[in-house]
Each structure stands twice: as structure tokens, then as C-alpha cells.
Scaffold this motif. Structure first.
Motif, PDB file in Angstrom:
ATOM      1  N   GLU A  44       0.864  -1.269  -0.049  1.00  0.00           N
ATOM      2  CA  GLU A  44      -0.066  -0.071   0.077  1.00  0.00           C
ATOM      3  C   GLU A  44       0.923   1.310  -0.008  1.00  0.00           C
ATOM      4  O   GLU A  44       0.621   2.087  -0.768  1.00  0.00           O
ATOM      5  N   ALA A  45       1.980   1.165   0.784  1.00  0.00           N
ATOM      6  CA  ALA A  45       2.739   2.289   0.726  1.00  0.00           C
ATOM      7  C   ALA A  45       3.690   2.704  -0.549  1.00  0.00           C
ATOM      8  O   ALA A  45       3.707   4.004  -0.682  1.00  0.00           O
ATOM      9  N   TYR A  46       3.894   1.799  -1.325  1.00  0.00           N
ATOM     10  CA  TYR A  46       4.413   1.982  -2.742  1.00  0.00           C
ATOM     11  C   TYR A  46       3.630   2.607  -3.511  1.00  0.00           C
ATOM     12  O   TYR A  46       3.685   3.557  -3.993  1.00  0.00           O
ATOM     13  N   ARG A  47       2.133   2.070  -3.440  1.00  0.00           N
ATOM     14  CA  ARG A  47       1.062   2.723  -4.140  1.00  0.00           C
ATOM     15  C   ARG A  47       1.007   4.267  -4.028  1.00  0.00           C
ATOM     16  O   ARG A  47       0.985   5.129  -4.782  1.00  0.00           O
ATOM     17  N   LEU A  98       0.494  11.990 -17.202  1.00  0.00           N
ATOM     18  CA  LEU A  98       0.732  11.627 -16.001  1.00  0.00           C
ATOM     19  C   LEU A  98      -0.462  11.517 -14.818  1.00  0.00           C
ATOM     20  O   LEU A  98      -0.232  10.512 -14.104  1.00  0.00           O
ATOM     21  N   TYR A  99      -1.368  12.263 -15.285  1.00  0.00           N
ATOM     22  CA  TYR A  99      -2.560  11.897 -14.606  1.00  0.00           C
ATOM     23  C   TYR A  99      -3.207  10.359 -15.042  1.00  0.00           C
ATOM     24  O   TYR A  99      -3.599   9.786 -13.965  1.00  0.00           O
ATOM     25  N   SER A 100      -2.863   9.955 -16.211  1.00  0.00           N
ATOM     26  CA  SER A 100      -3.324   8.838 -16.588  1.00  0.00           C
ATOM     27  C   SER A 100      -2.720   7.598 -15.684  1.00  0.00           C
ATOM     28  O   SER A 100      -3.011   6.544 -15.484  1.00  0.00           O
ATOM     29  N   ALA A 101      -1.132   7.797 -15.738  1.00  0.00           N
ATOM     30  CA  ALA A 101      -0.458   6.870 -15.081  1.00  0.00           C
ATOM     31  C   ALA A 101      -0.801   6.885 -13.583  1.00  0.00           C
ATOM     32  O   ALA A 101      -0.994   5.834 -12.839  1.00  0.00           O
ATOM     33  N   ALA A 102      -1.184   7.830 -13.029  1.00  0.00           N
ATOM     34  CA  ALA A 102      -1.413   7.935 -11.722  1.00  0.00           C
ATOM     35  C   ALA A 102      -2.797   7.206 -11.319  1.00  0.00           C
ATOM     36  O   ALA A 102      -3.091   6.302 -10.289  1.00  0.00           O
ATOM     37  N   GLU A 103      -3.880   7.378 -12.403  1.00  0.00           N
ATOM     38  CA  GLU A 103      -4.980   6.498 -12.168  1.00  0.00           C
ATOM     39  C   GLU A 103      -4.977   5.018 -12.400  1.00  0.00           C
ATOM     40  O   GLU A 103      -5.780   4.344 -11.939  1.00  0.00           O
ATOM     41  N   THR A 104      -3.866   4.585 -12.957  1.00  0.00           N
ATOM     42  CA  THR A 104      -3.578   3.148 -12.868  1.00  0.00           C
ATOM     43  C   THR A 104      -3.543   2.553 -11.474  1.00  0.00           C
ATOM     44  O   THR A 104      -3.535   1.110 -11.370  1.00  0.00           O
ATOM     45  N   LEU A 105      -3.452   3.484 -10.619  1.00  0.00           N
ATOM     46  CA  LEU A 105      -3.123   2.936  -9.275  1.00  0.00           C
ATOM     47  C   LEU A 105      -4.444   3.014  -8.282  1.00  0.00           C
ATOM     48  O   LEU A 105      -4.306   3.074  -7.071  1.00  0.00           O
ATOM     49  N   GLY A 106      -5.367   3.541  -9.372  1.00  0.00           N
ATOM     50  CA  GLY A 106      -6.633   3.465  -8.229  1.00  0.00           C
ATOM     51  C   GLY A 106      -6.968   4.523  -7.739  1.00  0.00           C
ATOM     52  O   GLY A 106      -7.966   4.591  -6.866  1.00  0.00           O
ATOM     53  N   VAL A 107      -6.711   5.826  -8.299  1.00  0.00           N
ATOM     54  CA  VAL A 107      -7.194   7.206  -7.618  1.00  0.00           C
ATOM     55  C   VAL A 107      -7.763   7.687  -8.747  1.00  0.00           C
ATOM     56  O   VAL A 107      -7.479   7.567 -10.051  1.00  0.00           O
ATOM     57  N   SER A 108      -9.013   8.514  -8.558  1.00  0.00           N
ATOM     58  CA  SER A 108      -9.799   9.068  -9.709  1.00  0.00           C
ATOM     59  C   SER A 108      -9.179  10.528  -9.910  1.00  0.00           C
ATOM     60  O   SER A 108      -8.215  11.103  -9.155  1.00  0.00           O
TER      61      SER A 108
END
Ligand code: BYC
Length: 328
Positions: A44-47, A98-108
Motif C-alpha cells: 500500500e505504501a508503494y502505491r 501523468l494523470y493517466s499513469a496515476a489513475e492506474t493506481l486506483g485514484v480518480s
């Protein structure tokens, strides 16, 4: 969720004794240079660390359009104007990857933007400084994009696949940005005495903030140790800052400009430059929201987001209409 992530920021490195079996296996994959992909198990901390860094990076690209946007209508020639416009559009593209890359981690994306607009999320300190003359377009491309490249080239090899892949394209575009900046500086440095003075003034104002882009000194960097263990960071803040100084000093000499640092001198033994102490109180003050343009930057972003509401609504209405047609 985002606020909680920011608050629980990592302060120390996980040791083997702290790790579950899953975590140890994850660390072994990282150590073997295997990329982590969105559907892989991850601590979780990596994410959370990745969401923090990638989203701050995305926000920086988006807010970073504002200082340069200030000069689009006043660019000195049609060619300079088209190049500047293309660069600013590239920055928007970088923010979106970059927003798309962040979204792959489960944040909207809504959560990420909300964090930016409420002032909770950081973006690069550099974009809180004003652009006072045309020469600032040269200094930003040369120094700011130049620093961004030094920071981002290693990120192309970082452990998280979507971030690493986004960085490859971003870096290609950044090198065009840095060249256009240096080209502006060359034209001014070779121009009239007034133009050369403008170039020197821009260097004087952007030099120290550019060094601050690399973050606090290694001794003060709270996230570095764990991010290095996870191969999110491949070099320390100070290592990359030193690289920037070593690369830039000869470029300034070629332009016939003076770096505004009386302590700058070549260190024969180390084979690199010694440089003066950064004013860290200025850096932390900007991070706290008290830089020359922090409030204006946020206000502008929030207004742009609100003004775009009709467009987002139209996209959703269109998508709903299409979905309804398909379902009928
Ligand atoms: N400004 O423990 P540390 C661009 C924060 S865009 C603001 O060393 P970390 C471009 C840091 O977030 C440039 N905040 O952190 C665009 C942390 O706070 P939190 C953006 C900063 O993450 C358009 C705290 O200070 N590039 O290139 O290990 C036109 C302690 O720091 C800054 C990226 O974002 C700063 N300068 O290392 C032209 C690259 N420095 O989050 C150009 C990706 C530090 O714990 N990011 N902080 O509350 C990174 O490589 C790393 O996040 C950093 C910081 C090296 C920036």
C-alpha cells in the motif's frame, strides 16, 4: 483518501524484518529490475508514494503552463510564438499522460484535481515565480526544462511501468523544450547590450529556484531512502542537482553570461563544481504557499477548471447518449 495518503507519507525504509512474505517477494522483483504493473500486488505504501509523486508531477506540468502562457501574446516573432505555443501544449500533454499513469493506481482524476485545487497537493516550487520579461522564456526552457530532463531521464527506468513509459515520451519532448530555451538565450546574448542584460537578469532570477527544483538536500529529504529502495528514485536530490550545475556552467560560459553565485568554482579533485548554499528558507516558504505567485497560480487553475465545466458536462452527456443508443 488522498489527504490520508499525504499525511501518512513515508519517513523510513522498510527493513526485511518489517516485511511480510509478499512484501519481500515484491522487493526481490524490484531488486531484479522487473517492472511493476498496475495489476501486480504492491505494498500500500508503494502505491501511495507513487500516487503522491506522479500526481505532483502531473500538477507541475499543468501549472507549469501558466508562467509561459503569460508571454504567448507578446512573443517577439511569429516563429517564436508558434514554438512557445507548441511547447505549452506539450506540457498539457505531459500532465495528461501523468494523470493517466496515476489513475492506474486506483485514484480518480477528480480526487487528484480536488487535491490540487484545495491546495493540499504540491506542485513544483519553480512555477510560483513570475515571468517578467521575454528572456524568462529562454531561462525557463534552458534551466527549468534542462533540470526537468536531468530529473526525468532516470525516471524512464523507474520500477513502475506506466510511469517509466510515460517518462520516455515526456523526455523526448523536454529536450526540444530545452533547446528552444537555449536558442532564445543565444539570440539575446548575441544581441544588443540591452538584450544581453535581459538574458543576464533572467539567469539571475531563475538560477537558484531551478536548483531548488531537485528538492531538499539529501539530509533533509524524508522520502528519498524508501523511494530509492523501491527504485522510484535512482539518484538522490543532491546528485541530480550537482549534475545540473556541472552541465549548465559551461553553457552559461558559452553564452557569455555569469552564474549568480560567488562561491561557484571548479573542484579539480572531485571533477565537478562547488557551489554556494541554497536559501532553504525561501524554498520552504514557497512550499508553504508563500511564494510570489502561489495564490495567483491556484486561483487561475481553479477558474480554468470551473470555466471548463460546460465542456466536461457536454462530453458526459454525449457519452451517455451514445451508450443509451447502443443499449437500445
Ligand atoms: N517543489 O523527500 P523529498 C517540469 C516536496 S515539472 C515542491 O525529497 P521526493 C516542467 C516533496 O514533494 C517538474 N515540492 O521528496 C513542467 C516532499 O513533500 P511531500 C516536476 C517539493 O518526492 C513544465 C517534500 O518536499 N517534476 O519538469 O522524494 C515546464 C520533501 O522532499 C519540491 C517532478 O515532479 C519542489 N521542487 O523528491 C517545464 C519530477 N521538492 O510530497 C518543466 C518527479 C521536494 O512528502 N518528482 N518537494 O508532502 C520527483 O522526482 C521527486 O518528487 C522530487 C522530490 C525530486 C521532486
Amino acid at each position: 483518501m488522498y489527504a490520508q495518503m499525504v499525511e501518512t507519507g513515508l519517513k523510513k525504509v522498510r527493513t526485511e524484518e518489517d516485511m511480510s512474505l509478499e512484501e519481500a517477494a515484491f522487493q526481490a522483483r524490484i531488486d531484479a529490475g522487473i517492472k511493476i504493473e498496475p495489476k501486480d500486488w504492491m505494498p500500500e505504501a508503494y502505491r501511495k508514494t507513487l500516487i503522491r509523486q506522479i500526481s505532483q508531477h502531473a500538477h507541475s506540468e499543468i501549472v507549469g503552463q501558466l508562467p509561459e502562457g503569460n508571454w504567448v501574446t507578446r512573443a517577439p516573432t511569429l516563429q517564436r510564438k508558434s514554438v512557445l505555443l507548441a511547447k505549452i501544449q506539450d506540457e498539457a500533454g505531459h500532465g495528461l499522460y501523468l494523470y493517466s499513469a496515476a489513475e492506474t493506481l486506483g485514484v480518480s482524476r477528480d480526487e487528484l484535481l480536488q487535491a490540487l485545487h484545495s491546495g493540499k497537493a504540491k506542485y513544483s516550487s519553480i512555477f510560483n515565480y513570475p515571468t517578467l520579461s521575454w528572456a524568462d522564456m529562454g531561462a525557463i526552457g534552458w534551466l527549468v526544462d534542462g533540470s526537468a530532463i536531468i530529473n526525468q531521464i532516470p525516471l524512464c527506468r523507474c520500477s513502475y511501468g506506466p510511469y517509466a513509459r510515460a517518462m520516455i515520451r515526456v523526455c523526448k519532448e523536454e529536450s526540444f523544450h530545452a533547446r528552444q530555451g537555449y536558442d532564445i538565450m543565444m539570440a539575446l546574448a548575441k544581441g544588443t547590450p540591452e538584450q544581453k542584460a535581459m538574458a543576464q537578469d533572467a539567469l539571475n532570477r531563475w538560477w537558484w529556484p531551478s536548483l531548488m527544483m531537485f528538492g531538499p538536500s539529501d539530509a533533509e529529504s524524508v522520502n528519498s531512502a524508501q523511494s530509492s529502495a523501491w527504485r522510484i528514485k535512482l539518484f538522490s536530490n543532491d546528485e541530480l542537482r550537482q549534475r545540473m550545475v556541472d552541465q549548465t556552467v559551461p553553457q552559461a560560459e558559452y553564452l557569455g553570461l555569469t552564474i549568480p553565485d560567488p562561491d561557484l568554482k571548479w573542484n579539480e579533485e572531485r571533477g565537478s563544481y562547488d557551489f554556494g548554499e541554497i536559501d532553504w528558507s525561501e524554498f520552504y516558504n514557497v512550499l508553504k504557499g508563500n511564494g510570489p505567485c502561489n495564490r495567483e497560480r491556484l486561483r487561475t487553475r481553479v477558474k480554468a477548471y470551473e470555466d471548463g465545466e460546460w465542456f466536461r458536462d457536454a462530453l458526459v452527456a454525449h457519452a451517455e447518449k451514445k451508450a443509451a443508443k447502443r443499449a437500445a
